[in-house]
Scaffold this active site. Structure first.
Site, PDB file in Angstrom:
ATOM      1  N   SER A 125      -1.126   5.616   8.594  1.00  0.00           N
ATOM      2  CA  SER A 125      -0.926   6.135   7.242  1.00  0.00           C
ATOM      3  C   SER A 125      -1.998   7.152   6.894  1.00  0.00           C
ATOM      4  O   SER A 125      -3.193   6.862   6.962  1.00  0.00           O
ATOM      5  CB  SER A 125      -0.977   4.993   6.220  1.00  0.00           C
ATOM      6  OG  SER A 125      -1.004   5.512   4.905  1.00  0.00           O
ATOM      7  N   HIS A 178       2.842   7.982   8.849  1.00  0.00           N
ATOM      8  CA  HIS A 178       3.384   7.412   7.616  1.00  0.00           C
ATOM      9  C   HIS A 178       2.823   8.193   6.437  1.00  0.00           C
ATOM     10  O   HIS A 178       1.598   8.256   6.245  1.00  0.00           O
ATOM     11  CB  HIS A 178       2.994   5.934   7.525  1.00  0.00           C
ATOM     12  CG  HIS A 178       3.680   5.185   6.435  1.00  0.00           C
ATOM     13  ND1 HIS A 178       4.963   4.710   6.550  1.00  0.00           N
ATOM     14  CD2 HIS A 178       3.248   4.807   5.205  1.00  0.00           C
ATOM     15  CE1 HIS A 178       5.307   4.066   5.449  1.00  0.00           C
ATOM     16  NE2 HIS A 178       4.278   4.125   4.605  1.00  0.00           N
ATOM     17  N   ASP A 218       2.749   8.562   2.472  1.00  0.00           N
ATOM     18  CA  ASP A 218       3.010   7.890   1.199  1.00  0.00           C
ATOM     19  C   ASP A 218       3.119   8.907   0.070  1.00  0.00           C
ATOM     20  O   ASP A 218       2.168   9.648  -0.191  1.00  0.00           O
ATOM     21  CB  ASP A 218       1.886   6.890   0.879  1.00  0.00           C
ATOM     22  CG  ASP A 218       1.916   5.688   1.796  1.00  0.00           C
ATOM     23  OD1 ASP A 218       2.971   5.048   1.893  1.00  0.00           O
ATOM     24  OD2 ASP A 218       0.870   5.393   2.406  1.00  0.00           O
ATOM     25  N   MET A 263       3.518   9.067  -3.858  1.00  0.00           N
ATOM     26  CA  MET A 263       3.381   8.242  -5.064  1.00  0.00           C
ATOM     27  C   MET A 263       3.394   9.136  -6.300  1.00  0.00           C
ATOM     28  O   MET A 263       2.814  10.221  -6.291  1.00  0.00           O
ATOM     29  CB  MET A 263       2.080   7.438  -5.023  1.00  0.00           C
ATOM     30  CG  MET A 263       1.883   6.614  -3.775  1.00  0.00           C
ATOM     31  SD  MET A 263       0.339   5.670  -3.864  1.00  0.00           S
ATOM     32  CE  MET A 263       0.173   5.138  -2.158  1.00  0.00           C
ATOM     33  N   HIS A 297       7.424   7.532   2.967  1.00  0.00           N
ATOM     34  CA  HIS A 297       7.611   6.339   2.146  1.00  0.00           C
ATOM     35  C   HIS A 297       7.505   6.760   0.684  1.00  0.00           C
ATOM     36  O   HIS A 297       6.421   7.111   0.212  1.00  0.00           O
ATOM     37  CB  HIS A 297       6.537   5.306   2.507  1.00  0.00           C
ATOM     38  CG  HIS A 297       6.587   4.060   1.694  1.00  0.00           C
ATOM     39  ND1 HIS A 297       5.566   3.132   1.709  1.00  0.00           N
ATOM     40  CD2 HIS A 297       7.518   3.554   0.841  1.00  0.00           C
ATOM     41  CE1 HIS A 297       5.861   2.137   0.902  1.00  0.00           C
ATOM     42  NE2 HIS A 297       7.042   2.386   0.350  1.00  0.00           N
ATOM     43  N   MET A 325       7.258   6.036  -2.962  1.00  0.00           N
ATOM     44  CA  MET A 325       6.922   5.075  -4.013  1.00  0.00           C
ATOM     45  C   MET A 325       7.038   5.813  -5.336  1.00  0.00           C
ATOM     46  O   MET A 325       6.033   6.119  -5.996  1.00  0.00           O
ATOM     47  CB  MET A 325       5.528   4.500  -3.769  1.00  0.00           C
ATOM     48  CG  MET A 325       5.482   3.537  -2.600  1.00  0.00           C
ATOM     49  SD  MET A 325       3.812   2.984  -2.182  1.00  0.00           S
ATOM     50  CE  MET A 325       3.381   4.185  -0.929  1.00  0.00           C
ATOM     51  N   MET A 339       7.017  -4.756   2.389  1.00  0.00           N
ATOM     52  CA  MET A 339       5.631  -4.506   1.999  1.00  0.00           C
ATOM     53  C   MET A 339       4.830  -5.799   2.119  1.00  0.00           C
ATOM     54  O   MET A 339       5.235  -6.840   1.607  1.00  0.00           O
ATOM     55  CB  MET A 339       5.568  -3.992   0.564  1.00  0.00           C
ATOM     56  CG  MET A 339       6.158  -2.608   0.350  1.00  0.00           C
ATOM     57  SD  MET A 339       5.284  -1.305   1.259  1.00  0.00           S
ATOM     58  CE  MET A 339       3.633  -1.412   0.537  1.00  0.00           C
ATOM     59  N   ASP A 371       4.007  -2.913   6.065  1.00  0.00           N
ATOM     60  CA  ASP A 371       3.048  -1.935   5.565  1.00  0.00           C
ATOM     61  C   ASP A 371       2.080  -2.639   4.627  1.00  0.00           C
ATOM     62  O   ASP A 371       2.483  -3.177   3.592  1.00  0.00           O
ATOM     63  CB  ASP A 371       3.807  -0.829   4.815  1.00  0.00           C
ATOM     64  CG  ASP A 371       2.889   0.239   4.228  1.00  0.00           C
ATOM     65  OD1 ASP A 371       1.665   0.149   4.413  1.00  0.00           O
ATOM     66  OD2 ASP A 371       3.422   1.159   3.572  1.00  0.00           O
ATOM     67  N   GLY A 421      -2.403  -3.898   4.947  1.00  0.00           N
ATOM     68  CA  GLY A 421      -3.347  -4.858   5.505  1.00  0.00           C
ATOM     69  C   GLY A 421      -3.200  -5.095   6.994  1.00  0.00           C
ATOM     70  O   GLY A 421      -3.624  -6.140   7.501  1.00  0.00           O
TER      71      GLY A 421
END
Length: 221
Positions: free
Chosen positions: A9, A32, A34, A36, A65, A67, A136, A174, A176
Site C-alpha cells: 500500500s 494498492h 487507497d 479516500m 481501493h 474509500m 477489511m 487489508d 495490520g
C-alpha cells in the site's frame, strides 16, 4: 486461488518521491492505491488525476481501493483510466451488482470491500459478479492499525463460499498485515494481502515482499 499475491500500500510510502517508491516494490503483484474522500472515512488522500500519474510510472498494476461516498458515480472512472482492479465498498454502493458489471465492462477486475463489522452473508450471491472480495482487517481510513483477529471467522466463511463457487474470486485482506498476522489470515483462507508499513517500513521492501509470501504460504511460497 492458490497463488499468494502481495499488494503493498502506497499509503505508507513517501509521497514526495512516489515514482522511486513504486520502483522499490517492482517484485510485488500490484500496488494498492487507497483513495479516500474525507467523507466515507475521516482521511483525505488522492484522487483520479494522481492515480492517472501513478498508473503511468508504476512497474506493477494498480489495485485501487475506493474509500469514498457515491462509489456508483466515481468507480468506473478509475476503470477507464486502465487500473487493473477497482474495489468499492459495499457500504457506499447503492447498486453493487450494477457497479460490478460496469467495472468489468470497462476492462477492470471488480472488487467489493467490507468493513470489519459488515457481515459477508448478505453479499455472497454477488460473488459470481466479482473478481475480488476484500475483507477489511482494520477500520478503513488510516494506516498502521493493529490486525483485528475478530475478522478471522468472516474470512473463513468468505473463503468457504468462494471455494463452493469454484474458487475463482480472490480473497483480499487489508490492515495490520505483517509476517506474523499474514499467517493467520492465510490459514483462514485469504490469498491476496495488502501490506503497508510491513513493506515500506522495511529497509529492503523487495525482501519484505518475499518474506511475506513465504510466511503466507510456507509450503508453496
Amino acid at each position: 486461488m492458490s497463488r499468494t499475491c502481495i499488494h503493498p500500500s502506497i499509503l505508507s510510502a513517501d509521497f514526495v518521491n512516489l515514482e522511486a517508491e513504486l520502483g522499490r516494490i517492482a517484485t510485488a503483484d500490484a500496488v494498492h492505491v487507497d483513495v479516500m474522500d474525507n467523507h466515507f472515512v475521516p482521511n483525505l488522500t488522492l484522487g483520479m488525476p494522481l492515480v492517472e500519474r501513478i498508473l503511468a510510472v508504476s512497474p506493477v498494476p494498480l489495485d485501487v481501493h475506493l474509500m469514498i461516498e457515491d462509489a456508483d458515480r466515481w468507480a468506473t472512472g478509475y476503470a477507464e483510466l486502465g487500473c487493473e482492479s477497482v474495489t468499492f465498498h459495499a457500504e457506499a454502493a447503492r447498486a453493487p451488482l450494477k457497479l460490478a458489471r460496469e467495472l468489468r465492462a470497462h476492462g477492470a477486475r471488480a472488487g467489493m470491500a467490507l468493513r470489519p463489522a459488515t457481515p459477508v452473508e448478505p453479499y455472497l450471491d454477488l460473488l459470481p459478479e466479482l473478481d475480488m472480495l476484500l475483507v477489511m482487517t482494520v477500520e478503513p481510513g488510516f494506516g498502521g492499525q493493529a490486525f483485528l483477529d475478530v475478522t478471522l471467522p468472516k474470512i473463513r466463511r468468505a473463503a468457504a463460499a468462494i471455494r463452493a463457487g469454484g474458487g475463482r474470486v480472490a480473497l483480499q485482506v487489508d490492515g495490520g498485515i505483517s509476517e506474523e498476522t499474514i499467517v493467520r489470515a492465510a490459514e483462514a483462507g485469504a490469498d491476496t494481502f495488502v501490506a503497508g508499513s510491513a513493506v515500506y517500513g522495511a529497509a529492503d521492501p523487495g525482501a519484505a515482499i518475499t518474506a511475506l509470501r513465504a510466511a503466507a504460504r510456507p509450503d508453496r511460497g
